[in-house]
Design an enzyme around this catalytic site. Sequence first.
Site, mmCIF file in Angstrom:
data_model
loop_
_atom_site.group_PDB
_atom_site.id
_atom_site.type_symbol
_atom_site.label_atom_id
_atom_site.label_comp_id
_atom_site.label_asym_id
_atom_site.label_seq_id
_atom_site.Cartn_x
_atom_site.Cartn_y
_atom_site.Cartn_z
ATOM 1 N N GLN A 241 49.462 11.470 -49.601
ATOM 2 C CA GLN A 241 48.679 11.111 -48.407
ATOM 3 C C GLN A 241 48.322 12.345 -47.607
ATOM 4 O O GLN A 241 47.206 12.482 -47.103
ATOM 5 C CB GLN A 241 49.406 10.093 -47.541
ATOM 6 C CG GLN A 241 49.449 8.707 -48.157
ATOM 7 C CD GLN A 241 48.150 8.321 -48.862
ATOM 8 O OE1 GLN A 241 47.138 8.036 -48.227
ATOM 9 N NE2 GLN A 241 48.156 8.310 -50.184
ATOM 10 N N HIS A 244 45.025 14.341 -48.198
ATOM 11 C CA HIS A 244 43.707 13.812 -47.822
ATOM 12 C C HIS A 244 43.061 14.593 -46.684
ATOM 13 O O HIS A 244 41.841 14.740 -46.642
ATOM 14 C CB HIS A 244 43.817 12.358 -47.377
ATOM 15 C CG HIS A 244 43.778 11.378 -48.508
ATOM 16 N ND1 HIS A 244 42.670 11.191 -49.275
ATOM 17 C CD2 HIS A 244 44.721 10.528 -48.987
ATOM 18 C CE1 HIS A 244 42.920 10.252 -50.194
ATOM 19 N NE2 HIS A 244 44.154 9.852 -50.043
ATOM 20 N N GLU A 308 49.053 2.590 -42.031
ATOM 21 C CA GLU A 308 48.091 2.151 -43.040
ATOM 22 C C GLU A 308 48.825 1.667 -44.300
ATOM 23 O O GLU A 308 48.530 0.606 -44.836
ATOM 24 C CB GLU A 308 47.157 3.316 -43.380
ATOM 25 C CG GLU A 308 46.126 2.942 -44.418
ATOM 26 C CD GLU A 308 45.364 4.139 -44.977
ATOM 27 O OE1 GLU A 308 45.779 5.290 -44.738
ATOM 28 O OE2 GLU A 308 44.374 3.913 -45.680
ATOM 29 N N HIS A 309 49.760 2.491 -44.772
ATOM 30 C CA HIS A 309 50.537 2.115 -45.962
ATOM 31 C C HIS A 309 52.021 2.157 -45.639
ATOM 32 O O HIS A 309 52.485 3.106 -45.003
ATOM 33 C CB HIS A 309 50.338 3.112 -47.104
ATOM 34 C CG HIS A 309 48.909 3.372 -47.451
ATOM 35 N ND1 HIS A 309 48.252 4.525 -47.079
ATOM 36 C CD2 HIS A 309 48.018 2.630 -48.142
ATOM 37 C CE1 HIS A 309 47.008 4.491 -47.530
ATOM 38 N NE2 HIS A 309 46.829 3.341 -48.165
ATOM 39 N N ASP A 342 45.564 3.036 -54.301
ATOM 40 C CA ASP A 342 44.347 3.812 -54.027
ATOM 41 C C ASP A 342 43.303 3.586 -55.106
ATOM 42 O O ASP A 342 42.100 3.622 -54.836
ATOM 43 C CB ASP A 342 44.670 5.313 -53.990
ATOM 44 C CG ASP A 342 45.340 5.726 -52.694
ATOM 45 O OD1 ASP A 342 45.343 4.924 -51.752
ATOM 46 O OD2 ASP A 342 45.856 6.859 -52.645
ATOM 47 N N HIS A 401 24.326 -30.369 -17.849
ATOM 48 C CA HIS A 401 25.259 -30.687 -18.937
ATOM 49 C C HIS A 401 25.708 -32.143 -18.822
ATOM 50 O O HIS A 401 25.717 -32.902 -19.793
ATOM 51 C CB HIS A 401 26.518 -29.790 -18.881
ATOM 52 C CG HIS A 401 26.293 -28.385 -19.312
ATOM 53 N ND1 HIS A 401 25.510 -27.510 -18.619
ATOM 54 C CD2 HIS A 401 26.778 -27.704 -20.380
ATOM 55 C CE1 HIS A 401 25.518 -26.346 -19.228
ATOM 56 N NE2 HIS A 401 26.280 -26.439 -20.312
#
Length: 414
Positions: A241, A244, A308-309, A342, A401
Amino acid sequence: MNAQEFLTLFQKKEVSQSFDYYDDVVAILKEVRENKDEALKTYSQQFDQQTLTSLKVPVEKLKASYDTLEPQVKASLETIKARIEAYETAIKYQDKSLGEFRYVYRPLEKVGVYVPGGTALYPSSVLMTVVPALVAGVSEIHVVTPTFSDNNITFATLYLCGVENVYTVGGAQAIAALAYGTETVPKVDKIVGPGNAYVALAKRLVFGQVGIDMIAGPSEILLYIDETADLDAVVTDVFAQAEHDANARTFVLTESEHLLQQLEEKIQDQLAKQVRADIISLSLKNNHYGIVDKRDNLIAVLNQIAPEHVSIQHQDSAAIIAAINYAGAVFEGHYSPEAIGDYAAGPSHVLPTNRTARFSHGLNVNDFLTSHAVISLTETTYQTIVGAAETIAAKEGLDAHYQSLAIRKGKPND
Ligand SMILES: NC(=O)c1ccc[n+]([C@@H]2O[C@H](COP(=O)([O-])OP(=O)(O)OC[C@H]3O[C@@H](n4cnc5c(N)ncnc54)[C@H](O)[C@@H]3O)[C@@H](O)[C@H]2O)c1
Ligand SMILES: N[C@H](CO)Cc1c[nH]c[nH+]1
Ligand SMILES: [Zn+2]
């Protein structure tokens, strides 16, 4: 550090991070809104060192990329595409008929997809975004990507998926183009896809003008480990990770101080040998956390980070997973490393980051559908509930109404 120390630090960092790129991104959005294609070309020069004469990629160029792929690469893309299609088809919402109500789903018409391309190519992100859109039945897909070389695998994968509208533009300017429209890039209904901090913030700022899937920014992983984890494998998960983005975040949670020390030593030993050691070092320097505490406190931290993970490599994985409320995706055990998600597991790797999994979820086919209720009441039902409606209309002081309700009362429709 322990759970409490981490949470104090985390809160401070989170507040400062959200404003880091704000001025830059707002300026880019305004410029593209006003100067359209011309602004896109200027930014491509400034941020990507590309002199672009045209922004749209001819289909022949996409095809040429596909034609040059080795057979094994084509086969791998096909295998993954089929797995994603099967998964998304299985979870697609179906219309529901509930007597006097129906709840119906319709595919979005025009979708914009961001495929990253700054420091790496991301054909996997093409599959993880475009395939769910196709399963939903989206009729027009427009892809923006800062991918410029001839014969590249991103273009090849787009061709494989049948995408014909591809524009070589990235960053916040690409999001602005899809949100406002330019001479070349059309305005879309919704923008999906992952990207760096500029892309993520731009999506957040154009929300409302267009829909967005979520904030899918720089990658994150939280590993919860015990002595049964294979530490050499865990080191690769941390690096995977961190490589990235310098802004990627990694968290290791454990109940054992000794285990954490062992892991950190291995990380230091192996860091220099990594191909992307420069990015990994920056990411680990600023955004890597080891947290040691008892189980309940660690779970509380995990649910606050809402990473995220989450990768659980622990003998009590089932109990830990049962206590997880907020995460982009959870990976259980040695044979479900995050990296398989992934590329090939099936669910989309486009996932919420920076704590947004507390209120949003990973991309899937249903994000490309919109839905509405159809209400077809019988006269009997109407007469049963109209009194309650009239009462509240009168209390709201909305007389028209009230009249619209009253006029149908006690008048059989024959
Ligand atoms: N959350 C997810 O689901 C998910 C999935 C895949 C990838 N990602 C993330 O996507 C990102 C990919 O990042 P990337 O940088 O390789 O590619 P990218 O395509 O996201 O960003 C590259 C673009 O950023 C812009 N940019 C770069 N420097 C800039 C500056 N100083 N000012 C303004 N704009 C600038 C440029 O226009 C460039 O084209 C990583 O952060 C990765 O972690 C997230
Ligand atoms: N880990 C990224 C999501 O944060 C997705 C990805 C694509 N390619 C490799 N990894
Ligand atoms: Zn990854």
